[in-house]
Design an enzyme around this catalytic site. Sequence first.
Site, PDB file in Angstrom:
ATOM      1  N   ARG A 148       0.690  11.636  -9.937  1.00 47.93           N
ATOM      2  CA  ARG A 148       1.193  10.291  -9.626  1.00 47.93           C
ATOM      3  C   ARG A 148       2.595  10.072 -10.202  1.00 47.93           C
ATOM      4  O   ARG A 148       3.362   9.266  -9.699  1.00 47.93           O
ATOM      5  CB  ARG A 148       0.267   9.212 -10.210  1.00 47.93           C
ATOM      6  N   PHE A 200      -0.880  16.393   3.378  1.00 46.91           N
ATOM      7  CA  PHE A 200      -1.355  15.659   2.203  1.00 46.91           C
ATOM      8  C   PHE A 200      -0.235  15.623   1.175  1.00 46.91           C
ATOM      9  O   PHE A 200       0.251  16.662   0.727  1.00 46.91           O
ATOM     10  CB  PHE A 200      -2.607  16.315   1.622  1.00 46.91           C
ATOM     11  N   ASP A 209      -3.120   5.741   6.531  1.00 50.12           N
ATOM     12  CA  ASP A 209      -3.567   7.031   7.067  1.00 50.12           C
ATOM     13  C   ASP A 209      -4.519   6.756   8.238  1.00 50.12           C
ATOM     14  O   ASP A 209      -4.073   6.452   9.336  1.00 50.12           O
ATOM     15  CB  ASP A 209      -4.220   7.800   5.909  1.00 50.12           C
ATOM     16  N   GLU A 241       0.848  -1.196   0.000  1.00 49.65           N
ATOM     17  CA  GLU A 241       0.000   0.000   0.000  1.00 49.65           C
ATOM     18  C   GLU A 241       0.883   1.245   0.000  1.00 49.65           C
ATOM     19  O   GLU A 241       1.984   1.239   0.555  1.00 49.65           O
ATOM     20  CB  GLU A 241      -0.919  -0.069   1.242  1.00 49.65           C
ATOM     21  N   ASP A 242       0.393   2.308  -0.626  1.00 50.53           N
ATOM     22  CA  ASP A 242       1.173   3.547  -0.667  1.00 50.53           C
ATOM     23  C   ASP A 242       1.252   4.210   0.694  1.00 50.53           C
ATOM     24  O   ASP A 242       2.328   4.592   1.150  1.00 50.53           O
ATOM     25  CB  ASP A 242       0.590   4.518  -1.723  1.00 50.53           C
TER      26      ASP A 242
HETATM   27  P1  5GP Z   1      -6.887   5.290   4.977  1.00 53.81           P
HETATM   28  O1  5GP Z   1      -8.019   4.376   4.725  1.00 53.81           O
HETATM   29  O2  5GP Z   1      -5.742   4.680   5.735  1.00 53.81           O
HETATM   30  O3  5GP Z   1      -7.364   6.586   5.623  1.00 53.81           O
HETATM   31  O4  5GP Z   1      -6.391   5.834   3.605  1.00 53.81           O
HETATM   32  C1  5GP Z   1      -5.635   5.130   2.745  1.00 53.81           C
HETATM   33  C2  5GP Z   1      -5.726   5.751   1.382  1.00 53.81           C
HETATM   34  O5  5GP Z   1      -6.007   7.152   1.457  1.00 53.81           O
HETATM   35  C3  5GP Z   1      -4.401   5.665   0.671  1.00 53.81           C
HETATM   36  O6  5GP Z   1      -4.293   4.475  -0.050  1.00 53.81           O
HETATM   37  C4  5GP Z   1      -4.445   6.868  -0.227  1.00 53.81           C
HETATM   38  O7  5GP Z   1      -5.115   6.547  -1.415  1.00 53.81           O
HETATM   39  C5  5GP Z   1      -5.277   7.886   0.521  1.00 53.81           C
HETATM   40  N1  5GP Z   1      -4.437   8.874   1.230  1.00 53.81           N
HETATM   41  C6  5GP Z   1      -4.256   9.010   2.558  1.00 53.81           C
HETATM   42  N2  5GP Z   1      -3.402  10.023   2.826  1.00 53.81           N
HETATM   43  C7  5GP Z   1      -3.020  10.512   1.638  1.00 53.81           C
HETATM   44  C8  5GP Z   1      -2.123  11.557   1.247  1.00 53.81           C
HETATM   45  O8  5GP Z   1      -1.473  12.260   2.033  1.00 53.81           O
HETATM   46  N3  5GP Z   1      -1.989  11.744  -0.092  1.00 53.81           N
HETATM   47  C9  5GP Z   1      -2.663  11.020  -1.019  1.00 53.81           C
HETATM   48  N4  5GP Z   1      -2.443  11.321  -2.287  1.00 53.81           N
HETATM   49  N5  5GP Z   1      -3.511  10.043  -0.690  1.00 53.81           N
HETATM   50  C10 5GP Z   1      -3.684   9.784   0.628  1.00 53.81           C
END
Ligand code: 5GP
Length: 171
Positions: free
Chosen positions: A159, A146, A97, A93-94
């Site tokens: 991207r 972000f 969060d 996963e990237d």
């Molecule tokens: P979570 O479910 O953990 O809140 O979010 C995961 C997803 O939210 C990540 O796979 C990504 O797509 C998006 N996301 C969360 N923080 C960021 C950020 O700082 N930048 C970007 N571009 N996407 C984020």
Amino acid sequence: MDVLLSRDEIATAVARIGQQITKDYAGQSILLLGVLKGACMFLSDLARKIELNATFDFIAVRSYGAQKESGGEVQLIKDVTTPLHGQHIILVEDILDTGLTLTFLKKTLMAHQPKSLKIAALLDKPSRRKADIQADYVGFQIPDKFVVGYGLDHAERFRNLPDICVLNEGE
Ligand code: 5GP
């Protein structure tokens, strides 16, 4: 945009994670399961730093849209195409969060009864966590900003930036 993590710093972290995975799974085969689209760069670089038998598959979820905030709801929009039963899966996963996406995916994937399931996240924003979940392999812990680049988007843009940058208000 300000660079938070340069391409060199990213490459060093990816190599470190690749070496660790190679060590942890010595003698075994693994399935690298990438979460589209954000993890595509991380998966392709990481895979080349892993010296094991590795296969790839991809899933896609919808969590963030054009906005910067998670809706809190996660939806599977592309499922795996290979059997997961009995496999050592590394979910790639990237960014971790709130943790809602990976909590949902972990539950969904565990239903397939893999031999093991671990998480590799390039970035981790621990201050934003809402769900009780951690990654097994983390590239960097970052502050509550972000970020875009190296696979990460804002409304599908940025991207292809080679560095990870902070997207400021209004950009
Ligand atoms: P979570 O479910 O953990 O809140 O979010 C995961 C997803 O939210 C990540 O796979 C990504 O797509 C998006 N996301 C969360 N923080 C960021 C950020 O700082 N930048 C970007 N571009 N996407 C984020």
